[in-house]
Design a protein around this motif. Sequence first.
Motif, PDB file in Angstrom:
ATOM      1  N   LEU A 236     -28.127  -9.330  41.456  1.00  0.00           N
ATOM      2  CA  LEU A 236     -29.222  -8.589  40.814  1.00  0.00           C
ATOM      3  C   LEU A 236     -30.577  -9.190  41.153  1.00  0.00           C
ATOM      4  O   LEU A 236     -31.547  -8.460  41.384  1.00  0.00           O
ATOM      5  CB  LEU A 236     -29.014  -8.577  39.296  1.00  0.00           C
ATOM      6  CG  LEU A 236     -30.110  -7.880  38.478  1.00  0.00           C
ATOM      7  CD1 LEU A 236     -30.245  -6.424  38.885  1.00  0.00           C
ATOM      8  CD2 LEU A 236     -29.823  -8.016  36.983  1.00  0.00           C
ATOM      9  N   VAL A 239     -31.536  -7.907  44.462  1.00  0.00           N
ATOM     10  CA  VAL A 239     -31.880  -6.484  44.376  1.00  0.00           C
ATOM     11  C   VAL A 239     -33.287  -6.308  43.795  1.00  0.00           C
ATOM     12  O   VAL A 239     -34.067  -5.460  44.251  1.00  0.00           O
ATOM     13  CB  VAL A 239     -30.843  -5.722  43.532  1.00  0.00           C
ATOM     14  CG1 VAL A 239     -31.314  -4.298  43.236  1.00  0.00           C
ATOM     15  CG2 VAL A 239     -29.499  -5.692  44.254  1.00  0.00           C
ATOM     16  N   GLU A 240     -33.639  -7.117  42.816  1.00  0.00           N
ATOM     17  CA  GLU A 240     -34.979  -7.016  42.219  1.00  0.00           C
ATOM     18  C   GLU A 240     -36.064  -7.403  43.214  1.00  0.00           C
ATOM     19  O   GLU A 240     -37.151  -6.819  43.206  1.00  0.00           O
ATOM     20  CB  GLU A 240     -35.046  -7.893  40.967  1.00  0.00           C
ATOM     21  CG  GLU A 240     -34.231  -7.313  39.809  1.00  0.00           C
ATOM     22  CD  GLU A 240     -34.224  -8.207  38.589  1.00  0.00           C
ATOM     23  OE1 GLU A 240     -34.562  -9.410  38.722  1.00  0.00           O
ATOM     24  OE2 GLU A 240     -33.886  -7.711  37.504  1.00  0.00           O
ATOM     25  N   LEU A 242     -35.730  -6.925  46.423  1.00  0.00           N
ATOM     26  CA  LEU A 242     -35.722  -5.763  47.312  1.00  0.00           C
ATOM     27  C   LEU A 242     -36.583  -4.634  46.737  1.00  0.00           C
ATOM     28  O   LEU A 242     -37.260  -3.919  47.471  1.00  0.00           O
ATOM     29  CB  LEU A 242     -34.289  -5.290  47.527  1.00  0.00           C
ATOM     30  CG  LEU A 242     -34.054  -4.150  48.519  1.00  0.00           C
ATOM     31  CD1 LEU A 242     -32.694  -4.316  49.205  1.00  0.00           C
ATOM     32  CD2 LEU A 242     -34.080  -2.793  47.824  1.00  0.00           C
ATOM     33  N   GLU A 243     -36.578  -4.491  45.418  1.00  0.00           N
ATOM     34  CA  GLU A 243     -37.319  -3.404  44.779  1.00  0.00           C
ATOM     35  C   GLU A 243     -38.806  -3.719  44.613  1.00  0.00           C
ATOM     36  O   GLU A 243     -39.643  -2.836  44.781  1.00  0.00           O
ATOM     37  CB  GLU A 243     -36.724  -3.116  43.393  1.00  0.00           C
ATOM     38  CG  GLU A 243     -35.330  -2.543  43.428  1.00  0.00           C
ATOM     39  CD  GLU A 243     -34.721  -2.412  42.042  1.00  0.00           C
ATOM     40  OE1 GLU A 243     -33.831  -1.552  41.872  1.00  0.00           O
ATOM     41  OE2 GLU A 243     -35.121  -3.178  41.122  1.00  0.00           O
ATOM     42  N   ARG A 250     -38.887  -8.272  50.811  1.00  0.00           N
ATOM     43  CA  ARG A 250     -37.901  -7.187  50.779  1.00  0.00           C
ATOM     44  C   ARG A 250     -37.031  -7.209  52.029  1.00  0.00           C
ATOM     45  O   ARG A 250     -35.845  -6.889  51.971  1.00  0.00           O
ATOM     46  CB  ARG A 250     -38.625  -5.837  50.639  1.00  0.00           C
ATOM     47  CG  ARG A 250     -39.452  -5.719  49.366  1.00  0.00           C
ATOM     48  CD  ARG A 250     -40.193  -4.411  49.290  1.00  0.00           C
ATOM     49  NE  ARG A 250     -39.313  -3.343  48.838  1.00  0.00           N
ATOM     50  CZ  ARG A 250     -39.661  -2.061  48.805  1.00  0.00           C
ATOM     51  NH1 ARG A 250     -40.856  -1.683  49.243  1.00  0.00           N
ATOM     52  NH2 ARG A 250     -38.802  -1.155  48.382  1.00  0.00           N
ATOM     53  N   LEU A 257     -28.262  -8.780  51.559  1.00  0.00           N
ATOM     54  CA  LEU A 257     -27.222  -7.849  51.128  1.00  0.00           C
ATOM     55  C   LEU A 257     -26.461  -7.277  52.322  1.00  0.00           C
ATOM     56  O   LEU A 257     -25.235  -7.085  52.259  1.00  0.00           O
ATOM     57  CB  LEU A 257     -27.845  -6.720  50.302  1.00  0.00           C
ATOM     58  CG  LEU A 257     -28.585  -7.161  49.029  1.00  0.00           C
ATOM     59  CD1 LEU A 257     -29.234  -5.967  48.349  1.00  0.00           C
ATOM     60  CD2 LEU A 257     -27.626  -7.865  48.068  1.00  0.00           C
ATOM     61  N   ILE A 272     -22.623  -5.105  45.040  1.00  0.00           N
ATOM     62  CA  ILE A 272     -23.966  -4.690  45.430  1.00  0.00           C
ATOM     63  C   ILE A 272     -24.322  -3.358  44.783  1.00  0.00           C
ATOM     64  O   ILE A 272     -25.412  -3.182  44.221  1.00  0.00           O
ATOM     65  CB  ILE A 272     -24.078  -4.601  46.971  1.00  0.00           C
ATOM     66  CG1 ILE A 272     -23.945  -5.995  47.594  1.00  0.00           C
ATOM     67  CG2 ILE A 272     -25.397  -3.955  47.384  1.00  0.00           C
ATOM     68  CD1 ILE A 272     -23.835  -5.992  49.108  1.00  0.00           C
ATOM     69  N   GLU A 275     -25.372  -3.082  40.956  1.00  0.00           N
ATOM     70  CA  GLU A 275     -26.684  -3.580  40.528  1.00  0.00           C
ATOM     71  C   GLU A 275     -27.799  -2.566  40.781  1.00  0.00           C
ATOM     72  O   GLU A 275     -28.974  -2.890  40.655  1.00  0.00           O
ATOM     73  CB  GLU A 275     -27.013  -4.900  41.238  1.00  0.00           C
ATOM     74  CG  GLU A 275     -26.014  -6.013  40.993  1.00  0.00           C
ATOM     75  CD  GLU A 275     -25.893  -6.413  39.517  1.00  0.00           C
ATOM     76  OE1 GLU A 275     -26.665  -5.883  38.687  1.00  0.00           O
ATOM     77  OE2 GLU A 275     -25.017  -7.238  39.194  1.00  0.00           O
ATOM     78  N   VAL A 277     -28.734  -0.760  43.613  1.00  0.00           N
ATOM     79  CA  VAL A 277     -29.527  -1.048  44.804  1.00  0.00           C
ATOM     80  C   VAL A 277     -30.035   0.206  45.512  1.00  0.00           C
ATOM     81  O   VAL A 277     -30.992   0.132  46.286  1.00  0.00           O
ATOM     82  CB  VAL A 277     -28.680  -1.894  45.792  1.00  0.00           C
ATOM     83  CG1 VAL A 277     -27.569  -1.044  46.417  1.00  0.00           C
ATOM     84  CG2 VAL A 277     -29.540  -2.525  46.865  1.00  0.00           C
TER      85      VAL A 277
END
Length: 372
Positions: A236, A239-240, A242-243, A250, A257, A272, A275, A277
């Motif tokens: 997670l 992923v955060e 990435l966001e 990113r 991932l 993956i 979470e 994504v």
Amino acid sequence: MDYSTSPTTTVSSAAVTGDHTPTTTSITRTLHRINHHDPLIKIQAAKDIRRLTKTSQRCRRQFSGAIPALVSMLRFPSVDAKAAALLALLNLAVQDEENKISIVDAGALEPIVSFFQLDNLNMEEHATALLATLSASPVKRSTIGASGAIPFLVETLNSGTPQAKVDAVMALFNLASENDNLNLILKAQPIPYLVNILNSSKKSSKISERCTAVLESLVGFEEGRVALTSEEGGVLAVVEVLERGSPQNREHAVGTLLTMCQSDRCRYREPILKEGVIPGLLELTVQGTPNSQTKAHTLLRLLRESPYPRSENEPDTLENIVCDIISQIGGEEQSGNAKQMLADMVQVSMEQSLRHLQRRALVCNPSEVSLK
């Protein structure tokens, strides 16, 4: 001639030019004093070198001859002597490749590593800063890794001061470029600490970028992938980034991932996906760096139920890939977010295509430009 008549002698203001650059005479005097037999005179000389080299690249070159004496001071019993020498060496190493190499070659690593065992947070912070600076030299990264510094740097991620943690991440980021060092970093089990730092840092910050870059390197090994998925909130946290991270952050996050999914799709696809994504990946396919876009497309294909292309009747478009994935996502909120992101992505893509066509039209019809 003995320039050091008393322990408190410093470089006087008269020995400094109008632009605050020390004169040749004052440099010679300070170099003489750093080699003096009196420890107090040596400490003051080290403090002068630190002050004079703080912002001057020229002074760092001029005082390079002080490095052997400063390194010898790292072994003095006095903590004041250790600290004065350490801080002088730190300034000498900044943006000076030759000084970095000379400091390592003079034998500084052994005493620097020993400072982590002094139970002194200030000395630990200074030692970490110097290791971060020295590790910027690609030539000495293997030597630093072999010095025994890595376990202490990893422990600093957990128990160091805020600044020491920043510098420890930087040092590990630099050292991770060497495969031998990656094995040593993995053995020290840094992933729980890296995840904690990611969770407590701004996702677009430099420390988040370096943490994610180190994770991207570590998940190239099975031990790293297992450690990240075993750590609560580990995937997670990536992923955060990435966001909400910067473009470079990113890119490291999607690379992390993707490496996991490519290594064992069956094992890492679900951790993956769960979470959430997909929205971030969809945005990356349109708004990420060129590398991020490519990696996001590849990861989306791996996350679908079947990674293989559809038949000719159902082309393997991004929309079809995402629809496949959305149909498999549990929970209305995640599915709804992904669908909305897909719609937004299509809209942005259409707008970008329209702007591209307009630019091409202007190039093809230059006469129209002059009419505006």
